[in-house]
Motif scaffolding. Structure first.
Motif, PDB file in Angstrom:
ATOM      1  N   SER A   1      -9.072  -2.512   2.777  1.00 42.68           N
ATOM      2  CA  SER A   1     -10.185  -2.912   1.903  1.00 42.68           C
ATOM      3  C   SER A   1      -9.715  -3.594   0.626  1.00 42.68           C
ATOM      4  O   SER A   1     -10.514  -4.196  -0.096  1.00 42.68           O
ATOM      5  CB  SER A   1     -11.062  -1.698   1.556  1.00 42.68           C
ATOM      6  OG  SER A   1     -10.433  -0.843   0.615  1.00 42.68           O
ATOM      7  N   VAL A   2      -8.403  -3.505   0.328  1.00 43.21           N
ATOM      8  CA  VAL A   2      -7.871  -4.182  -0.869  1.00 43.21           C
ATOM      9  C   VAL A   2      -6.805  -5.213  -0.518  1.00 43.21           C
ATOM     10  O   VAL A   2      -6.300  -5.918  -1.389  1.00 43.21           O
ATOM     11  CB  VAL A   2      -7.286  -3.166  -1.878  1.00 43.21           C
ATOM     12  CG1 VAL A   2      -8.380  -2.263  -2.427  1.00 43.21           C
ATOM     13  CG2 VAL A   2      -6.171  -2.339  -1.250  1.00 43.21           C
ATOM     14  N   SER A   3      -6.471  -5.300   0.759  1.00 45.51           N
ATOM     15  CA  SER A   3      -5.416  -6.210   1.188  1.00 45.51           C
ATOM     16  C   SER A   3      -5.788  -7.668   0.938  1.00 45.51           C
ATOM     17  O   SER A   3      -6.904  -8.100   1.253  1.00 45.51           O
ATOM     18  CB  SER A   3      -5.133  -6.009   2.683  1.00 45.51           C
ATOM     19  OG  SER A   3      -4.139  -6.893   3.135  1.00 45.51           O
ATOM     20  N   GLY A   4      -4.855  -8.411   0.359  1.00 39.13           N
ATOM     21  CA  GLY A   4      -5.049  -9.838   0.172  1.00 39.13           C
ATOM     22  C   GLY A   4      -5.631 -10.250  -1.160  1.00 39.13           C
ATOM     23  O   GLY A   4      -5.603 -11.439  -1.500  1.00 39.13           O
TER      24      GLY A   4
ATOM     25  N   VAL B   1       0.945   0.340  -5.476  1.00 37.00           N
ATOM     26  CA  VAL B   1       1.991   1.307  -5.795  1.00 37.00           C
ATOM     27  C   VAL B   1       1.559   2.685  -5.301  1.00 37.00           C
ATOM     28  O   VAL B   1       0.491   3.183  -5.668  1.00 37.00           O
ATOM     29  CB  VAL B   1       2.276   1.343  -7.307  1.00 37.00           C
ATOM     30  CG1 VAL B   1       3.277   2.454  -7.630  1.00 37.00           C
ATOM     31  CG2 VAL B   1       2.807  -0.002  -7.776  1.00 37.00           C
ATOM     32  N   ILE B   2       2.395   3.268  -4.457  1.00 35.86           N
ATOM     33  CA  ILE B   2       2.095   4.564  -3.854  1.00 35.86           C
ATOM     34  C   ILE B   2       3.203   5.550  -4.182  1.00 35.86           C
ATOM     35  O   ILE B   2       4.384   5.258  -4.001  1.00 35.86           O
ATOM     36  CB  ILE B   2       1.948   4.431  -2.325  1.00 35.86           C
ATOM     37  CG1 ILE B   2       0.712   3.606  -1.972  1.00 35.86           C
ATOM     38  CG2 ILE B   2       1.879   5.801  -1.661  1.00 35.86           C
ATOM     39  CD1 ILE B   2       0.535   3.361  -0.480  1.00 35.86           C
ATOM     40  N   VAL B   3       2.809   6.735  -4.655  1.00 31.09           N
ATOM     41  CA  VAL B   3       3.753   7.840  -4.795  1.00 31.09           C
ATOM     42  C   VAL B   3       3.388   8.878  -3.734  1.00 31.09           C
ATOM     43  O   VAL B   3       2.288   9.416  -3.721  1.00 31.09           O
ATOM     44  CB  VAL B   3       3.717   8.463  -6.200  1.00 31.09           C
ATOM     45  CG1 VAL B   3       4.572   9.734  -6.242  1.00 31.09           C
ATOM     46  CG2 VAL B   3       4.229   7.471  -7.234  1.00 31.09           C
ATOM     47  N   ASP B   4       4.325   9.113  -2.837  1.00 32.28           N
ATOM     48  CA  ASP B   4       4.124  10.037  -1.730  1.00 32.28           C
ATOM     49  C   ASP B   4       4.789  11.377  -2.062  1.00 32.28           C
ATOM     50  O   ASP B   4       5.882  11.424  -2.617  1.00 32.28           O
ATOM     51  CB  ASP B   4       4.746   9.456  -0.458  1.00 32.28           C
ATOM     52  CG  ASP B   4       4.618  10.400   0.719  1.00 32.28           C
ATOM     53  OD1 ASP B   4       3.516  10.462   1.299  1.00 32.28           O
ATOM     54  OD2 ASP B   4       5.611  11.088   1.041  1.00 32.28           O
ATOM     55  N   SER B   5       4.119  12.458  -1.713  1.00 34.21           N
ATOM     56  CA  SER B   5       4.652  13.781  -2.044  1.00 34.21           C
ATOM     57  C   SER B   5       5.210  14.514  -0.829  1.00 34.21           C
ATOM     58  O   SER B   5       5.191  15.737  -0.774  1.00 34.21           O
ATOM     59  CB  SER B   5       3.589  14.637  -2.745  1.00 34.21           C
ATOM     60  OG  SER B   5       2.396  14.701  -1.988  1.00 34.21           O
ATOM     61  N   GLY B   6       5.698  13.743   0.145  1.00 33.90           N
ATOM     62  CA  GLY B   6       6.381  14.366   1.269  1.00 33.90           C
ATOM     63  C   GLY B   6       5.666  14.252   2.595  1.00 33.90           C
ATOM     64  O   GLY B   6       5.631  15.219   3.375  1.00 33.90           O
TER      65      GLY B   6
ATOM     66  N   LYS C   1       3.243  -1.473   6.067  1.00 38.41           N
ATOM     67  CA  LYS C   1       2.543  -2.579   6.720  1.00 38.41           C
ATOM     68  C   LYS C   1       1.785  -3.438   5.713  1.00 38.41           C
ATOM     69  O   LYS C   1       1.630  -4.642   5.899  1.00 38.41           O
ATOM     70  CB  LYS C   1       1.576  -2.016   7.775  1.00 38.41           C
ATOM     71  CG  LYS C   1       0.885  -3.075   8.607  1.00 38.41           C
ATOM     72  CD  LYS C   1       0.039  -2.450   9.702  1.00 38.41           C
ATOM     73  CE  LYS C   1      -1.258  -1.889   9.171  1.00 38.41           C
ATOM     74  NZ  LYS C   1      -2.190  -1.463  10.243  1.00 38.41           N
ATOM     75  N   TYR C   2       1.343  -2.798   4.624  1.00 40.03           N
ATOM     76  CA  TYR C   2       0.597  -3.523   3.594  1.00 40.03           C
ATOM     77  C   TYR C   2       1.487  -3.889   2.391  1.00 40.03           C
ATOM     78  O   TYR C   2       0.972  -4.192   1.317  1.00 40.03           O
ATOM     79  CB  TYR C   2      -0.586  -2.676   3.128  1.00 40.03           C
ATOM     80  CG  TYR C   2      -1.676  -2.586   4.180  1.00 40.03           C
ATOM     81  CD1 TYR C   2      -2.646  -3.574   4.297  1.00 40.03           C
ATOM     82  CD2 TYR C   2      -1.706  -1.525   5.087  1.00 40.03           C
ATOM     83  CE1 TYR C   2      -3.638  -3.501   5.270  1.00 40.03           C
ATOM     84  CE2 TYR C   2      -2.685  -1.443   6.067  1.00 40.03           C
ATOM     85  CZ  TYR C   2      -3.642  -2.437   6.149  1.00 40.03           C
ATOM     86  OH  TYR C   2      -4.623  -2.349   7.129  1.00 40.03           O
TER      87      TYR C   2
END
Length: 259
Positions: free
Chosen positions: A26-29, A35-40, A51-52
């Protein structure tokens, strides 16, 4: 020097492979960075993010929602921050509205977005859930989240205006079933109690009063009855959750006294 302002998406995630693709598509392009912070995550979350072309960081030592969002923002470089959760997605109308604000606003305002939430397969239009105006678009250098473990909020710099984006909604697909609700809220309830332990008093009467007040507010004052059976279920579950968190606080107080 270019006056074109940039827009970045801020996300914190863990095991969100079921929702993340819909969110990011929905926000691609039309955003400049994700920016993503992943917690495991242990599922396919990171593969979807890659992929994005998201910028991915990991912080598995969970500091609470507020500080995790602060960390994500520290990795960003865009002028504007759009905060999304993995189970949310931007409507086409909201996309146009956000683009217009980014292009025309002079970084002197932050914007509330109206979120429409689906619970147990139905969008909820009352029950205190809608309208749900939350600050999700703001200038990166003038606002950030507080330190709250849960129910974190954006702290706005002095002089910054708060406005509403009237056109478009942010769709939110929350609880899929009762088991999902229990699993998701358990962590929230613990964080709520952790945050207030030693600072707030409770008791059986307090727990009962807050629980009953929660049901009355959701079902009658906020017209949850107009959401049909879903409205009653959500009010009842809200009452139960409220009772649990205040009783948990009281039980911790008693355990401390009985040491």
């Amino acid at each position: 020097m270019s006056n074109v302002k940039t827009l970045g998406v801020l996300m914190i995630v863990k095991n969100e492979e079921k929702h993340l693709d819909k969110c990011l598509s929905s926000v691609s392009g039309w955003v400049d960075e994700i920016v993503i912070v992943d917690s495991g995550s242990t599922d396919g979350t990171l593969a979807i993010a890659e992929k994005y072309q998201a910028i991915i960081h990991q912080n598995v030592e969970w500091p609470g929602f507020g500080k995790q969002r602060q960390l994500a923002q520290s990795y960003m470089s865009s002028d504007w921050v759009l905060v999304l959760d993995a189970d949310e997605f931007v409507s086409p109308e909201l996309k146009v509205s956000i683009q217009e604000k980014v292009e025309t606003s002079s970084l002197d305002s932050c914007y509330q977005i109206n979120r429409l939430t689906k619970a147990f397969g139905k969008y909820i239009h009352h029950s205190g859930w809608s309208p749900d105006w939350i600050i999700r678009l703001y200038p990166r250098e003038k606002a950030a989240y507080n330190d709250a473990l849960v129910h974190e909020k954006v702290v706005v710099a002095e002089g910054l205006k708060t406005k509403k984006i009237e056109a478009g909604v942010l769709y939110h697909d929350t609880y899929e079933n009762l088991h999902h609700y229990i699993n998701k809220t358990t962590g929230y309830l613990k964080a709520w109690t952790d945050q207030r332990e030693g600072k707030k008093k409770s008791g059986l009467g307090t727990a009962l009063l807050h629980a009953i007040a929660c049901f009355m507010k959701m079902y009658f004052i906020k017209r949850g009855f107009l959401d049909g059976r879903h409205g009653f279920i959500l009010a009842w579950l809200g009452m139960h959750s409220t009772f649990v968190k205040y009783i948990d606080l009281w039980l911790r107080e008693q355990a401390e006294l009985n040491k």
